[in-house]
Design a protein around this motif. Structure first.
Motif, mmCIF file in Angstrom:
data_model
loop_
_atom_site.group_PDB
_atom_site.id
_atom_site.type_symbol
_atom_site.label_atom_id
_atom_site.label_comp_id
_atom_site.label_asym_id
_atom_site.label_seq_id
_atom_site.Cartn_x
_atom_site.Cartn_y
_atom_site.Cartn_z
ATOM 1 N N LYS A 6 20.428 -26.567 -4.734
ATOM 2 C CA LYS A 6 20.977 -27.921 -4.851
ATOM 3 C C LYS A 6 21.188 -28.579 -3.489
ATOM 4 O O LYS A 6 22.237 -29.165 -3.214
ATOM 5 N N GLU A 7 20.176 -28.488 -2.637
ATOM 6 C CA GLU A 7 20.219 -29.146 -1.340
ATOM 7 C C GLU A 7 19.142 -30.234 -1.294
ATOM 8 O O GLU A 7 17.976 -29.960 -1.600
ATOM 9 N N PRO A 8 19.503 -31.467 -0.897
ATOM 10 C CA PRO A 8 18.519 -32.559 -0.832
ATOM 11 C C PRO A 8 17.329 -32.244 0.064
ATOM 12 O O PRO A 8 16.204 -32.649 -0.226
ATOM 13 N N ILE A 9 17.579 -31.502 1.162
ATOM 14 C CA ILE A 9 16.490 -31.188 2.087
ATOM 15 C C ILE A 9 15.433 -30.320 1.415
ATOM 16 O O ILE A 9 14.232 -30.443 1.685
ATOM 17 N N LEU A 10 15.864 -29.458 0.509
ATOM 18 C CA LEU A 10 14.923 -28.584 -0.198
ATOM 19 C C LEU A 10 14.092 -29.393 -1.191
ATOM 20 O O LEU A 10 12.885 -29.178 -1.323
ATOM 21 N N TRP A 11 14.737 -30.325 -1.885
ATOM 22 C CA TRP A 11 13.993 -31.187 -2.813
ATOM 23 C C TRP A 11 13.002 -32.076 -2.067
ATOM 24 O O TRP A 11 11.890 -32.332 -2.553
ATOM 25 N N ALA A 12 13.389 -32.547 -0.882
ATOM 26 C CA ALA A 12 12.488 -33.384 -0.087
ATOM 27 C C ALA A 12 11.254 -32.602 0.353
ATOM 28 O O ALA A 12 10.121 -33.098 0.282
ATOM 29 N N CYS A 13 11.460 -31.365 0.804
ATOM 30 C CA CYS A 13 10.330 -30.509 1.176
ATOM 31 C C CYS A 13 9.452 -30.229 -0.035
ATOM 32 O O CYS A 13 8.220 -30.222 0.054
ATOM 33 N N MET A 14 10.101 -29.991 -1.188
ATOM 34 C CA MET A 14 9.371 -29.743 -2.423
ATOM 35 C C MET A 14 8.498 -30.940 -2.793
ATOM 36 O O MET A 14 7.331 -30.791 -3.182
ATOM 37 N N ALA A 15 9.050 -32.140 -2.647
ATOM 38 C CA ALA A 15 8.300 -33.356 -2.964
ATOM 39 C C ALA A 15 7.089 -33.517 -2.050
ATOM 40 O O ALA A 15 5.977 -33.831 -2.507
ATOM 41 N N ALA A 16 7.280 -33.277 -0.742
ATOM 42 C CA ALA A 16 6.186 -33.441 0.214
ATOM 43 C C ALA A 16 5.090 -32.407 -0.001
ATOM 44 O O ALA A 16 3.899 -32.737 0.005
ATOM 45 N N VAL A 17 5.479 -31.153 -0.201
ATOM 46 C CA VAL A 17 4.492 -30.087 -0.388
ATOM 47 C C VAL A 17 3.702 -30.298 -1.682
ATOM 48 O O VAL A 17 2.471 -30.136 -1.710
ATOM 49 N N SER A 18 4.382 -30.684 -2.748
ATOM 50 C CA SER A 18 3.687 -30.894 -4.024
ATOM 51 C C SER A 18 2.765 -32.101 -3.964
ATOM 52 O O SER A 18 1.699 -32.102 -4.586
ATOM 53 N N MET A 19 3.150 -33.130 -3.223
ATOM 54 C CA MET A 19 2.261 -34.280 -3.035
ATOM 55 C C MET A 19 1.006 -33.865 -2.272
ATOM 56 O O MET A 19 -0.106 -34.283 -2.611
ATOM 57 N N LYS A 20 1.193 -33.038 -1.256
ATOM 58 C CA LYS A 20 0.050 -32.544 -0.475
ATOM 59 C C LYS A 20 -0.890 -31.715 -1.343
ATOM 60 O O LYS A 20 -2.117 -31.817 -1.230
ATOM 61 N N ALA A 21 -0.330 -30.916 -2.253
ATOM 62 C CA ALA A 21 -1.132 -30.058 -3.127
ATOM 63 C C ALA A 21 -1.576 -30.765 -4.400
ATOM 64 O O ALA A 21 -2.246 -30.156 -5.237
ATOM 65 N N ARG A 22 -1.175 -32.025 -4.541
ATOM 66 C CA ARG A 22 -1.524 -32.830 -5.726
ATOM 67 C C ARG A 22 -0.958 -32.229 -7.019
ATOM 68 O O ARG A 22 -1.566 -32.325 -8.075
ATOM 69 N N GLU A 23 0.199 -31.615 -6.901
ATOM 70 C CA GLU A 23 0.939 -31.150 -8.070
ATOM 71 C C GLU A 23 1.886 -32.273 -8.486
ATOM 72 O O GLU A 23 3.075 -32.276 -8.178
ATOM 73 N N LEU A 24 1.331 -33.254 -9.205
ATOM 74 C CA LEU A 24 2.064 -34.486 -9.466
ATOM 75 C C LEU A 24 3.266 -34.272 -10.379
ATOM 76 O O LEU A 24 4.289 -34.944 -10.219
ATOM 77 N N SER A 25 3.165 -33.374 -11.335
ATOM 78 C CA SER A 25 4.307 -33.125 -12.227
ATOM 79 C C SER A 25 5.474 -32.531 -11.442
ATOM 80 O O SER A 25 6.639 -32.906 -11.658
ATOM 81 N N THR A 26 5.169 -31.624 -10.525
ATOM 82 C CA THR A 26 6.221 -31.041 -9.685
ATOM 83 C C THR A 26 6.797 -32.089 -8.749
ATOM 84 O O THR A 26 8.017 -32.144 -8.531
ATOM 85 N N ALA A 27 5.932 -32.926 -8.199
ATOM 86 C CA ALA A 27 6.397 -33.993 -7.297
ATOM 87 C C ALA A 27 7.323 -34.952 -8.039
ATOM 88 O O ALA A 27 8.327 -35.421 -7.481
ATOM 89 N N GLU A 28 7.012 -35.251 -9.287
ATOM 90 C CA GLU A 28 7.843 -36.161 -10.073
ATOM 91 C C GLU A 28 9.245 -35.584 -10.241
ATOM 92 O O GLU A 28 10.246 -36.305 -10.123
ATOM 93 N N ILE A 29 9.337 -34.298 -10.532
ATOM 94 C CA ILE A 29 10.641 -33.652 -10.698
ATOM 95 C C ILE A 29 11.414 -33.685 -9.373
ATOM 96 O O ILE A 29 12.623 -33.953 -9.337
ATOM 97 N N ALA A 30 10.709 -33.410 -8.257
ATOM 98 C CA ALA A 30 11.358 -33.381 -6.945
ATOM 99 C C ALA A 30 11.872 -34.761 -6.536
ATOM 100 O O ALA A 30 13.003 -34.900 -6.071
ATOM 101 N N PHE A 31 11.061 -35.783 -6.727
ATOM 102 C CA PHE A 31 11.484 -37.140 -6.354
ATOM 103 C C PHE A 31 12.651 -37.602 -7.206
ATOM 104 O O PHE A 31 13.541 -38.311 -6.722
ATOM 105 N N ALA A 32 12.670 -37.205 -8.457
ATOM 106 C CA ALA A 32 13.780 -37.588 -9.339
ATOM 107 C C ALA A 32 15.091 -36.941 -8.906
ATOM 108 O O ALA A 32 16.178 -37.480 -9.161
ATOM 109 N N ALA A 33 15.004 -35.782 -8.252
ATOM 110 C CA ALA A 33 16.204 -35.046 -7.859
ATOM 111 C C ALA A 33 16.742 -35.495 -6.496
ATOM 112 O O ALA A 33 17.885 -35.164 -6.148
ATOM 113 N N ILE A 34 15.928 -36.202 -5.721
ATOM 114 C CA ILE A 34 16.358 -36.629 -4.391
ATOM 115 C C ILE A 34 17.420 -37.735 -4.499
ATOM 116 O O ILE A 34 17.235 -38.697 -5.177
#
Length: 299
Positions: free
Chosen positions: A271-299
């Motif tokens: 439950k750290e914003p920095i971890l969700w931000a990293c998750m969003a960036a990495v998933s965007m880079k890997a084109r894991e859009l469903s994961t990116a959507e979850i990460a951006f929603a949590a930021i």
């Protein structure tokens, strides 16, 4: 530093270590480095070697310059300028600051010693360079400090230089993951995912952590960055160990193995914003859009 020690072997070897060199390296043939790390790269004047697990040196590149003072294969015209701030290497690339032009960084393939068709020509003199150590060669990047003490980042093979910090005394890459730490204005700044600057600039501030560290002092040098600990040598010679969050390293390990569900569970647990931000960036880079959507929603 580039450490040389007495040995019966007549070859000259330059040992790349994360320590500061106070004087030019002694390149006399009767001096050779002593190595202790189980896996390290050794740069040899006249060639590049790699130490194998059985402590034997295996020849990787054959380079025999006719005049090591003016025609070195690495295009460094004065060997006394070979130190850890001017030469850096990863498992596939060697980079050097050109001996005749301190604004120019040249790159060479470690496998065959051939120069890459890519150089970085900066507007100011470059003081220090360092390649990241990730095993993913497509993610190879170089960071460098210029004469203004500004810290820059650029991918290798593609010129896209981005300034990420100012008043930088020292910096170092993690020895395994694509994480960059720096000392700036008596602060320890950790860029847990520096590549975010090329993905979404709105996430840059969220993917970094700044921590006050007045005990560091001015002109300190970072020596090692292993696991979640950074070793720093102060100007007076004292050693300090600083800690960073271990969770981004675990997160990147999950992402590298495509274990996205595990990565999401980790973010939800910490439950750290920095971890969700990293998750969003990495998933965007890997084109894991469903994961990116979850990460951006949590930021």
């Amino acid at each position: 530093m580039l450490r040389t020690l007495d040995s019966d072997d007549r070859r000259t070897v330059l040992h790349l270590q994360h320590e500061q060199l106070e004087h030019p390296a002694d390149l006399r043939p009767e001096r050779q480095c002593e190595h202790h790390h189980p896996k390290l790269e050794i740069l040899l004047l006249g060639g590049i070697y790699q130490r194998a697990d059985d402590l034997q040196l295996r020849r990787k590149v054959s380079v025999q310059p006719k005049d090591c003072r003016s025609k070195m294969y690495l295009l460094v015209n004065a060997v006394e300028f070979l130190n850890r701030k001017r030469v850096t290497m990863s498992n596939d690339i060697v980079a050097v600051i050109d001996g005749t032009n301190n604004k120019l960084i040249k790159f060479f393939e470690l496998a065959n010693g051939k120069p890459l068709n890519f150089n970085i020509d900066h507007v100011l003199d470059i003081l220090e360079i360092n390649l990241n150590q990730t095993e993913q060669t497509t993610e190879r990047k170089i960071a460098f400090i210029d004469a203004n003490r500004d810290l820059y980042l650029s991918p290798v093979h593609k010129k896209d230089v981005a300034k990420i910090s100012t008043i930088c005394d020292s910096f170092i890459w993690h020895d395994q993951f694509d994480i960059l730490a720096s000392i700036s204005d008596n602060k320890l700044i950790t860029y847990y995912y520096p590549n975010v600057v090329y993905i979404d600039k709105d996430l840059v501030e969220l993917c970094m952590q700044s921590k006050e560290a007045p005990e560091i002092g001015r002109m300190s040098q970072m020596l090692t960055f292993t696991s979640s600990q950074v070793s720093v040598r102060r100007k007076d010679g004292g050693l300090i160990t600083l800690g960073v969050s271990p969770y981004p390293r675990i997160l990147f390990d999950f992402c590298d193995k495509n274990r996205w569900e595990k990565a999401i569970k980790l973010c939800r647990f910490v439950k750290e914003p920095i971890l969700w931000a990293c998750m969003a960036a990495v998933s965007m880079k890997a084109r894991e859009l469903s994961t990116a959507e979850i990460a951006f929603a949590a930021i």
